[in-house]
Design an enzyme around this catalytic site. Sequence first.
Site, PDB file in Angstrom:
ATOM      1  N   TRP A   1      93.409  45.277  81.266  1.00 21.51           N
ATOM      2  CA  TRP A   1      94.044  45.890  82.431  1.00 21.51           C
ATOM      3  C   TRP A   1      95.295  46.669  82.058  1.00 21.51           C
ATOM      4  O   TRP A   1      95.535  47.759  82.587  1.00 21.51           O
ATOM      5  CB  TRP A   1      94.344  44.823  83.490  1.00 21.51           C
ATOM      6  CG  TRP A   1      93.098  44.282  84.082  1.00 21.51           C
ATOM      7  CD1 TRP A   1      92.586  43.014  83.946  1.00 21.51           C
ATOM      8  CD2 TRP A   1      92.146  45.007  84.882  1.00 21.51           C
ATOM      9  NE1 TRP A   1      91.389  42.906  84.616  1.00 21.51           N
ATOM     10  CE2 TRP A   1      91.095  44.104  85.201  1.00 21.51           C
ATOM     11  CE3 TRP A   1      92.091  46.308  85.368  1.00 21.51           C
ATOM     12  CZ2 TRP A   1      90.004  44.491  85.965  1.00 21.51           C
ATOM     13  CZ3 TRP A   1      90.992  46.699  86.138  1.00 21.51           C
ATOM     14  CH2 TRP A   1      89.967  45.785  86.430  1.00 21.51           C
TER      15      TRP A   1
ATOM     16  N   ASP B   1     102.915  44.198  86.351  1.00 20.20           N
ATOM     17  CA  ASP B   1     101.715  43.946  87.143  1.00 20.20           C
ATOM     18  C   ASP B   1     101.506  42.436  87.178  1.00 20.20           C
ATOM     19  O   ASP B   1     101.197  41.815  86.172  1.00 20.20           O
ATOM     20  CB  ASP B   1     100.517  44.644  86.488  1.00 20.20           C
ATOM     21  CG  ASP B   1      99.202  44.380  87.217  1.00 20.20           C
ATOM     22  OD1 ASP B   1      99.192  43.589  88.188  1.00 20.20           O
ATOM     23  OD2 ASP B   1      98.182  44.946  86.792  1.00 20.20           O
TER      24      ASP B   1
ATOM     25  N   LYS C   1      93.917  37.708  94.407  1.00 24.07           N
ATOM     26  CA  LYS C   1      93.840  36.583  93.474  1.00 24.07           C
ATOM     27  C   LYS C   1      94.510  35.344  94.048  1.00 24.07           C
ATOM     28  O   LYS C   1      93.897  34.298  94.179  1.00 24.07           O
ATOM     29  CB  LYS C   1      94.491  36.944  92.136  1.00 24.07           C
ATOM     30  CG  LYS C   1      93.997  38.244  91.525  1.00 24.07           C
ATOM     31  CD  LYS C   1      92.534  38.193  91.162  1.00 24.07           C
ATOM     32  CE  LYS C   1      92.106  39.458  90.439  1.00 24.07           C
ATOM     33  NZ  LYS C   1      90.661  39.487  90.155  1.00 24.07           N
TER      34      LYS C   1
END
Length: 346
Positions: free
Chosen positions: A89, A158, A182
Site C-alpha cells: 500500500w 496512512d 477496518k
Amino acid sequence: MLPSVVMKKASEEFLNWNNTGMSVMEMSHRGKEYMSIFRKTEQDLRKVFQVPNNYHILFLQGGAITQNFMVPMNLLDNGTASYVVSGYWSKRTYNDALAFQNINLAASSESEEYVSPPEFSDWNFSQNDSYVHFCQNETIHGVEYFNTPTIDVPLVVDMSSTILSRQVDISKYGVIYAGAQKNIGPSGLTILIVRDDLLERSRIDTPTTYNWKIQSENDSMINTPTTYSIYMAGLVFEWLMSCGGLSEVEKLNIKKSKLLYDYIDNSDFYYNEINNDYRSRMNVPFRIRDDELTMKFVEEAESAGLYQLKGHRLVGGLRASIYNAMPIEGIEELLNFMNDFEKNNK
C-alpha cells in the site's frame, strides 16, 4: 468486523431514529436531526482518540487511495516530499504521488520482501520537505510500526488498518488519514485529522471537494457526506469508550495477536516470516509449509464458518485480519480449526 452491539443498535434504529420516524439514511445532511449525530460523532472521536484542539477532523469520501492525490494537492505546493515504502500500500501511495513533481523515496524494504519496514534511522529525507509520508500498518504483508519518529518535517501517515487499535501521540503528526472500513465502520467513509496550520498549503488548482481547507470550513459538507457511514462510526466510537477506551482495546489486541502468533511459531506445519518486532496486530499472514494445502484450508475453513482467510491475491498464502471488533473467541475458534486441519493433513 463490526461490534455486535453496534449492529444491534443500528438495526433497532434503522427505521426510526430517536422517534423521528426517519431512518438516518433518509435525513437531510443539514437538518437538525442529522447535525446532532454529526456533531456527537466528531466530539466522540476527538475524545476517544485524544485529538488536540489545534487539529481539524474531516469526514471525507474516496477511500484512503484518494488521499494519495489529496495529500500532495494540499501539502506539496512547490516543495518536495519524501515517501517511505514498507509494503504494497505504501508503494502504491508513492507511485501515485509520482504524478506530482519533486517526490522522493526516503526508504524502501521491497528488496527484503517487506519482512520488516525501514528503520526510522534509515529514512533519508530533507529538512526542507513539505512532508514525509509513511503507512503505519501494511495489511497485505502484515508489518506494523509501533513507534513514531520525532521529526521537524510534517509527518503524514496512512492509518487505515490500525487507527483506534491503540493510542498514538497525535501531536507528532501533521496529518492522519484512514479508510473507515477496518476499525471504524462501513466502507465509503474516510477520516482525516489535520493540524490547523497545514490547512493553508493547498495548491490553487485543488478542486473544492479535494481541498481540506474548504472542507474544514464547510463541516466536511462541500458535497453530501456519507451520512450513514458517519452515523455507524459514531456508534463504534461509543462502543470503544464503553470498552474502557483505547488503552483497554490495545491490551485485548495484544492478547489476540499473541495467541495466534504463538500458535504459528510453535507449529512445524504453519509459519510466518515477518520480523517479530514488526508483526502486525491487525493482520496476521501465515503459510502452510505444503503450499498445495492452502486452498483446501480456505474451503474447509469456510465450511466451518471461518471466512476471509485467503491471503491477498498478490502474495498468496493465508491471512487472518483481527481488527478491534473480533472477539478473542474468534481467535480461539480459528486455532481449534488450524489444529484439526494440521492433524488431518500431516
